[in-house]
Design a protein around this motif. Sequence first.
Motif, short mmCIF file in Angstrom:
data_model
loop_
_atom_site.label_atom_id
_atom_site.label_comp_id
_atom_site.label_asym_id
_atom_site.label_seq_id
_atom_site.Cartn_x
_atom_site.Cartn_y
_atom_site.Cartn_z
N VAL A 239 0.77 -1.00 0.01
CA VAL A 239 -0.37 0.00 0.07
C VAL A 239 0.90 1.32 0.00
O VAL A 239 1.57 1.32 0.80
CB VAL A 239 -0.86 -0.12 1.23
N SER A 240 0.74 2.12 -0.82
CA SER A 240 1.60 3.41 -1.00
C SER A 240 0.36 4.66 -1.18
O SER A 240 -0.55 4.18 -1.79
CB SER A 240 2.38 3.06 -2.03
N PRO A 241 0.99 5.86 -0.83
CA PRO A 241 0.09 6.84 -1.04
C PRO A 241 -0.24 7.30 -2.43
O PRO A 241 0.93 7.20 -3.36
CB PRO A 241 0.62 8.15 -0.11
N LEU A 242 -1.28 8.02 -3.01
CA LEU A 242 -1.29 8.75 -4.17
C LEU A 242 -0.94 9.90 -4.04
O LEU A 242 -0.92 10.71 -2.98
CB LEU A 242 -2.88 8.36 -4.55
N VAL A 243 -0.82 10.69 -5.15
CA VAL A 243 -0.38 12.02 -5.22
C VAL A 243 -1.40 12.80 -6.26
O VAL A 243 -1.50 12.33 -7.26
CB VAL A 243 1.05 12.28 -5.76
N GLU A 244 -1.70 13.91 -5.61
CA GLU A 244 -2.80 14.97 -6.44
C GLU A 244 -1.79 15.68 -7.27
O GLU A 244 -1.24 16.48 -6.97
CB GLU A 244 -3.61 15.64 -5.48
N VAL A 245 -1.96 15.13 -8.54
CA VAL A 245 -1.23 16.17 -9.37
C VAL A 245 -2.27 16.99 -10.67
O VAL A 245 -2.85 16.23 -11.12
CB VAL A 245 -0.22 15.29 -10.41
N GLU A 246 -2.07 18.28 -10.55
CA GLU A 246 -3.02 19.12 -11.16
C GLU A 246 -4.43 18.64 -11.06
O GLU A 246 -5.32 18.61 -12.27
CB GLU A 246 -2.64 19.12 -12.71
N GLY A 247 -5.01 18.11 -10.03
CA GLY A 247 -6.43 17.96 -9.78
C GLY A 247 -6.83 16.35 -9.59
O GLY A 247 -7.69 16.29 -9.29
N VAL A 248 -5.93 15.61 -10.31
CA VAL A 248 -6.35 14.03 -10.51
C VAL A 248 -5.23 13.45 -9.32
O VAL A 248 -4.07 13.77 -9.58
CB VAL A 248 -6.31 13.86 -11.83
N TRP A 249 -5.66 12.58 -8.85
CA TRP A 249 -4.82 11.44 -7.98
C TRP A 249 -4.12 10.49 -8.99
O TRP A 249 -4.60 9.99 -9.59
CB TRP A 249 -5.58 10.83 -6.80
N ARG A 250 -2.74 10.51 -8.70
CA ARG A 250 -2.13 9.71 -9.42
C ARG A 250 -0.68 8.87 -8.70
O ARG A 250 -0.65 9.34 -7.51
CB ARG A 250 -1.18 10.40 -10.57
N SER A 251 -0.26 8.01 -9.20
CA SER A 251 0.69 7.04 -8.33
C SER A 251 1.78 8.10 -8.06
O SER A 251 2.51 7.60 -6.97
CB SER A 251 1.13 5.66 -9.03
N SER A 252 2.21 8.77 -9.04
CA SER A 252 3.56 9.80 -8.66
C SER A 252 3.45 11.20 -9.45
O SER A 252 2.81 11.31 -10.46
CB SER A 252 4.72 8.80 -9.03
N ARG A 253 4.29 11.74 -9.32
CA ARG A 253 4.38 13.25 -10.03
C ARG A 253 4.85 13.12 -11.25
O ARG A 253 5.12 13.91 -12.19
CB ARG A 253 5.11 14.30 -9.31
N GLU A 254 5.67 11.96 -11.54
CA GLU A 254 6.32 11.47 -12.87
C GLU A 254 5.43 10.60 -13.75
O GLU A 254 6.03 10.29 -14.61
CB GLU A 254 7.69 10.59 -12.25
N GLU A 255 4.25 10.55 -13.33
CA GLU A 255 3.38 9.61 -14.21
C GLU A 255 3.23 9.97 -15.75
O GLU A 255 3.15 9.35 -16.59
CB GLU A 255 2.07 9.57 -13.27
N PHE A 256 3.22 11.57 -15.60
CA PHE A 256 2.91 11.97 -17.16
C PHE A 256 4.14 11.35 -18.07
O PHE A 256 3.48 11.06 -19.43
CB PHE A 256 3.07 13.53 -17.09
#
Length: 319
Positions: A239-256
């Motif tokens: 279990v790991s935290p999600l990160v809110e990136v520009e309004g949407v929750w994602r697995s990481s900020r590097e997801e793009f």
Amino acid sequence: MSRGRAGNTGRAGTALEGKVLTNNGLDCDETPADYEQRLKERMLPVLAGWMGSSNDCMRVACMQEFPVQPLLQQELLSELRSKASQQTLQMAVSSAWEAEQLVGHCNAVVWDSSGYIEPPSQVPMGSKALRLILTSESGTFDLMSFHLPFVDSPGGIRYSDSIKEAAKFLQLSAKPSVAGRSLIAAGDFNVQVDDLVNGECMTPLAAIPDSAIFREHRLSVDACFASAVQPDSAMEQKVSPLVEVEGVWRSSREEFFGADGRDAFIEKHVAKNLHNDPQLWRLSDAAVASLGCWPFAEQAKEVSRQGEVKQHNWHLELG
């Protein structure tokens, strides 16, 4: 969505061998713009009506084959909040990457954050599923939206493999990640649910009749299930935290852009004739990631459109 298979020919050994394929199971031959319009005009009103129709329960929507374009995800969430009159709606999406390759769609979950007291976390499941942990005052919920890859249609020579893959997924995933918590899951098995229940499956499933129409065949491939069996301690450790990136929750900020970053993403996923375009340089990370999901032939038009939108918003801010 945008990496359509339209015009390709079905692979040997499948039920579609030798047949001309469309870019989606609805046989619509949609362009990316057509698909976006269908999402906004047909899907969003239904989802908004359902999410906004009850104040006495915490509703959660699980979606599959959701677009991976970050800008479109943000836009859909904004319009959903407006149509449902719920600014507290939140969205999480699964990874757009699988084995360092950009995938064509993702899983998504929408919920009303006013009923929950902690940021969401996840159990990593790869591109097949998005599994969230949501905590409210009344307890913690283990929720999963899943979409299994298509192997073969009923009657095809590899259809039995489809059933085995679906059963394997159930066996591995149909366990809560923490003791005392129930897993609730909904999604697309890409096999007839009756065939799965009658064959390999030991987990009770609730199917949605005629949930898909594929080449004039009505199929019941979507289902949900709940499980409160012995928890999987290995999942709890993941279990790991999600990160809110520009309004949407994602697995990481590097997801793009995946592991290699923005420049490498542009080199691989953006048409060469745009690499020196100043309009491209000025695009946000979300805009560049969205651009890379479009076919090369459509990207110049999309860059211009995004530039016009940005200029329009700038004028609105000046007021």
